[in-house]
Motif scaffolding. Sequence first.
Motif, PDB file in Angstrom:
ATOM      1  N   GLY A  80       0.828  -1.213   0.000  1.00  0.00           N
ATOM      2  CA  GLY A  80       0.000   0.000   0.000  1.00  0.00           C
ATOM      3  C   GLY A  80       0.857   1.256   0.000  1.00  0.00           C
ATOM      4  O   GLY A  80       1.804   1.378   0.775  1.00  0.00           O
ATOM      5  N   ARG A  81       0.501   2.188  -0.865  1.00  0.00           N
ATOM      6  CA  ARG A  81       1.299   3.412  -1.020  1.00  0.00           C
ATOM      7  C   ARG A  81       0.782   4.561  -0.160  1.00  0.00           C
ATOM      8  O   ARG A  81       1.254   5.689  -0.283  1.00  0.00           O
ATOM      9  CB  ARG A  81       1.305   3.841  -2.494  1.00  0.00           C
ATOM     10  CG  ARG A  81       1.835   2.795  -3.490  1.00  0.00           C
ATOM     11  CD  ARG A  81       3.224   2.316  -3.172  1.00  0.00           C
ATOM     12  NE  ARG A  81       3.845   1.626  -4.318  1.00  0.00           N
ATOM     13  CZ  ARG A  81       4.682   0.597  -4.207  1.00  0.00           C
ATOM     14  NH1 ARG A  81       4.980   0.107  -3.019  1.00  0.00           N
ATOM     15  NH2 ARG A  81       5.229   0.054  -5.279  1.00  0.00           N
ATOM     16  N   VAL A 121     -10.102  -0.243   1.519  1.00  0.00           N
ATOM     17  CA  VAL A 121      -9.673   1.155   1.338  1.00  0.00           C
ATOM     18  C   VAL A 121      -8.229   1.111   0.853  1.00  0.00           C
ATOM     19  O   VAL A 121      -7.370   0.514   1.495  1.00  0.00           O
ATOM     20  CB  VAL A 121      -9.760   1.963   2.652  1.00  0.00           C
ATOM     21  CG1 VAL A 121      -9.344   3.417   2.408  1.00  0.00           C
ATOM     22  CG2 VAL A 121     -11.161   1.912   3.248  1.00  0.00           C
ATOM     23  N   TYR A 139      -7.461  16.450   7.964  1.00  0.00           N
ATOM     24  CA  TYR A 139      -6.395  15.447   7.881  1.00  0.00           C
ATOM     25  C   TYR A 139      -6.870  14.101   8.413  1.00  0.00           C
ATOM     26  O   TYR A 139      -6.556  13.046   7.857  1.00  0.00           O
ATOM     27  CB  TYR A 139      -5.200  15.961   8.685  1.00  0.00           C
ATOM     28  CG  TYR A 139      -4.046  15.001   8.868  1.00  0.00           C
ATOM     29  CD1 TYR A 139      -3.278  14.581   7.775  1.00  0.00           C
ATOM     30  CD2 TYR A 139      -3.694  14.544  10.134  1.00  0.00           C
ATOM     31  CE1 TYR A 139      -2.193  13.730   7.958  1.00  0.00           C
ATOM     32  CE2 TYR A 139      -2.615  13.696  10.321  1.00  0.00           C
ATOM     33  CZ  TYR A 139      -1.865  13.285   9.222  1.00  0.00           C
ATOM     34  OH  TYR A 139      -0.794  12.442   9.410  1.00  0.00           O
ATOM     35  N   ILE A 140      -7.662  14.139   9.478  1.00  0.00           N
ATOM     36  CA  ILE A 140      -8.092  12.882  10.114  1.00  0.00           C
ATOM     37  C   ILE A 140      -8.913  12.031   9.143  1.00  0.00           C
ATOM     38  O   ILE A 140      -8.961  10.804   9.265  1.00  0.00           O
ATOM     39  CB  ILE A 140      -8.865  13.167  11.434  1.00  0.00           C
ATOM     40  CG1 ILE A 140      -9.036  11.878  12.259  1.00  0.00           C
ATOM     41  CG2 ILE A 140     -10.199  13.835  11.193  1.00  0.00           C
ATOM     42  CD1 ILE A 140      -7.766  11.220  12.680  1.00  0.00           C
ATOM     43  N   LYS A 149      -4.324  -7.855   1.716  1.00  0.00           N
ATOM     44  CA  LYS A 149      -5.470  -7.056   2.189  1.00  0.00           C
ATOM     45  C   LYS A 149      -6.730  -7.439   1.412  1.00  0.00           C
ATOM     46  O   LYS A 149      -7.792  -7.644   1.989  1.00  0.00           O
ATOM     47  CB  LYS A 149      -5.165  -5.574   1.990  1.00  0.00           C
ATOM     48  CG  LYS A 149      -6.190  -4.639   2.558  1.00  0.00           C
ATOM     49  CD  LYS A 149      -5.856  -3.213   2.138  1.00  0.00           C
ATOM     50  CE  LYS A 149      -5.894  -2.266   3.265  1.00  0.00           C
ATOM     51  NZ  LYS A 149      -5.585  -0.892   2.939  1.00  0.00           N
ATOM     52  N   GLU A 206      -5.049  12.690   0.908  1.00  0.00           N
ATOM     53  CA  GLU A 206      -3.687  13.254   0.810  1.00  0.00           C
ATOM     54  C   GLU A 206      -3.465  14.571   1.573  1.00  0.00           C
ATOM     55  O   GLU A 206      -3.280  15.633   0.974  1.00  0.00           O
ATOM     56  CB  GLU A 206      -3.291  13.450  -0.661  1.00  0.00           C
ATOM     57  CG  GLU A 206      -1.802  13.693  -0.789  1.00  0.00           C
ATOM     58  CD  GLU A 206      -1.296  13.627  -2.225  1.00  0.00           C
ATOM     59  OE1 GLU A 206      -1.761  14.380  -3.078  1.00  0.00           O
ATOM     60  OE2 GLU A 206      -0.401  12.793  -2.484  1.00  0.00           O
TER      61      GLU A 206
HETATM   62  C1  FMN Z   1      -4.160  10.491  10.460  1.00  0.00           C
HETATM   63  C2  FMN Z   1      -4.001   9.634   9.249  1.00  0.00           C
HETATM   64  C3  FMN Z   1      -4.088  10.194   7.976  1.00  0.00           C
HETATM   65  C4  FMN Z   1      -3.956   9.393   6.846  1.00  0.00           C
HETATM   66  N1  FMN Z   1      -4.045   9.989   5.624  1.00  0.00           N
HETATM   67  C5  FMN Z   1      -3.974   9.208   4.511  1.00  0.00           C
HETATM   68  C6  FMN Z   1      -4.110   9.790   3.225  1.00  0.00           C
HETATM   69  O1  FMN Z   1      -4.288  11.006   3.079  1.00  0.00           O
HETATM   70  N2  FMN Z   1      -4.047   8.974   2.140  1.00  0.00           N
HETATM   71  C7  FMN Z   1      -3.873   7.608   2.264  1.00  0.00           C
HETATM   72  O2  FMN Z   1      -3.862   6.894   1.281  1.00  0.00           O
HETATM   73  N3  FMN Z   1      -3.723   7.037   3.477  1.00  0.00           N
HETATM   74  C8  FMN Z   1      -3.783   7.792   4.590  1.00  0.00           C
HETATM   75  N4  FMN Z   1      -3.692   7.196   5.824  1.00  0.00           N
HETATM   76  C9  FMN Z   1      -3.572   5.721   5.877  1.00  0.00           C
HETATM   77  C10 FMN Z   1      -4.956   5.059   5.747  1.00  0.00           C
HETATM   78  O3  FMN Z   1      -5.521   4.922   7.054  1.00  0.00           O
HETATM   79  C11 FMN Z   1      -4.876   3.660   5.112  1.00  0.00           C
HETATM   80  O4  FMN Z   1      -3.898   2.914   5.777  1.00  0.00           O
HETATM   81  C12 FMN Z   1      -4.552   3.705   3.623  1.00  0.00           C
HETATM   82  O5  FMN Z   1      -5.474   4.491   2.911  1.00  0.00           O
HETATM   83  C13 FMN Z   1      -4.592   2.294   3.067  1.00  0.00           C
HETATM   84  O6  FMN Z   1      -4.270   2.292   1.705  1.00  0.00           O
HETATM   85  P1  FMN Z   1      -3.026   1.475   1.145  1.00  0.00           P
HETATM   86  O7  FMN Z   1      -3.091   0.075   1.744  1.00  0.00           O
HETATM   87  O8  FMN Z   1      -3.230   1.462  -0.323  1.00  0.00           O
HETATM   88  O9  FMN Z   1      -1.805   2.197   1.577  1.00  0.00           O
HETATM   89  C14 FMN Z   1      -3.766   7.985   6.978  1.00  0.00           C
HETATM   90  C15 FMN Z   1      -3.666   7.416   8.252  1.00  0.00           C
HETATM   91  C16 FMN Z   1      -3.775   8.243   9.374  1.00  0.00           C
HETATM   92  C17 FMN Z   1      -3.648   7.612  10.726  1.00  0.00           C
END
Ligand code: FMN
Length: 447
Positions: free
Chosen positions: A53-54, A207, A169-170, A64, A84
């Motif tokens: 995951g990126r 997600v 952001y949350i 996942k 983002e």
């Molecule tokens: C406070 C907070 C903000 C986050 N913001 C983002 C975000 O903007 N974009 C994102 O892809 N993941 C973000 N994440 C991680 C996500 O919870 C999640 O792990 C992610 O979307 C999973 O996608 P992936 O498996 O493709 O990485 C954030 C996590 C936290 C704790």
Amino acid sequence: MGKKLLLEHDHVPGINSYSVYREKGGYASVEKALKTMTPESLVEEVKKSGLRGRGGAGFPTGLKWSFLAKPPGVERYLVCNADESEPGTFKDRYLMERIPHLLVEGMITSSFALGAKSSYIYIRGEYFYVAKILEKAIEEAYANGWLGKNILGTDFSHDCYVQIGAGAYICGEETALLESLEGKRGNPRIKPPFPAVAGLWGCPTVVNNVETIAAVVPIVNQGGEAYAQIGIGKSTGTKLISASGHINKPGVYELELGLPVEEFIYSEAYCGGIRGGRKLKAVVAGGSSVPILPAELILKTAKGEPRLMSYESLGDGGFITGTMLGSGGFIVMDDTTSIVKNLYTFSRFYHHESCGQCSPCREGTGWMEKILHKILDGHGTLADVDLLWDIQSKIEGKTICPLGEAAAWPVAAAIRHFRSEFEDYVKNPGNIQDVKHYYRLNNLQPA
Ligand SMILES: Cc1cc2nc3c(=O)[nH]c(=O)nc-3n(C[C@H](O)[C@H](O)[C@H](O)COP(=O)(O)O)c2cc1C
């Protein structure tokens, strides 16, 4: 320049339009998946690719996907995290703005693998204009038969929607995102249950980050094994990095994982070196949450090996001498940078963005901001530096979601690697003449 899988065509004029994207081979992965693959075989390909995951945590995507519950008669959803908001991170924006159809294509192919009839792209409110670009791409995809009923004459039907967030952001945290998508306040949920079991409207949900979903396109086109050959070890494929700070060429770069950090910072193909030929002081390698590293530790590991742009190499040494690849927000600081001021800016952000559900995060982020302000204002004591350390250590691991850690890690790393700078502010307050100027410059109100 290394291999490009996502941004190969980002400079082709008109690539944001359906016709040019299609001319360049766009939507081939949908054709291949729907006509020659089963959802199960597609999940297998993603597993074989080793894609992680990126969005920040680097969790294996295929794994996942295989966790997704499939109770009969219950809808499943794919949700794309385009929130983002991590300071220093702007790679998803670039991808969506330049090549919106790549994300739409990835959404369709990934939804086929997951058996999702509907998918959502949740995008932060500040990217309003990007949401419009995506909506146009989705319209074009419907008009050309890639979305809607019985795509390519198969049994697979799919609808894709864009949902704009309100700029918090949350809401990038996946469960807060789901709450927000359901129309509620974006408070993170207690896990378990995980979204794979009870996600959007209580249904099984995956997600994934924008870049993760886009990477499914080249994986399907060239096969998981071929993708796994690119990169290094368990860091397979390419990664988008948004580089900013004191470098000659800030921007978004696609690099093959395993590239030496030194080459990334200094070569003309990437960041082009430090502005004005100054000295590198420190780097925040993966967005504001990850531990800052001083120059000597970002260029080489504590073992003296060259540090590479990979999950393993950046993580080498844990949080004592290492950091994280995180979201790919690479912030470079030269020798004019005040680490304490930089940390104050980050801490101010986390305090503002804490949702307030958990006391350690709600109260702790506020205290950290106040103490940093006190130090910058020339009234700090050595005990304040210890107190700062103590507070961050009492946030980590004690909150519902990792925003607490995101706020604590930068404080811990800054004190660990640059303690003398904090002490200098405390011992020589007379030297802090530029603080008021700094507030004015950054339009900051003292806490
Ligand atoms: C406070 C907070 C903000 C986050 N913001 C983002 C975000 O903007 N974009 C994102 O892809 N993941 C973000 N994440 C991680 C996500 O919870 C999640 O792990 C992610 O979307 C999973 O996608 P992936 O498996 O493709 O990485 C954030 C996590 C936290 C704790």
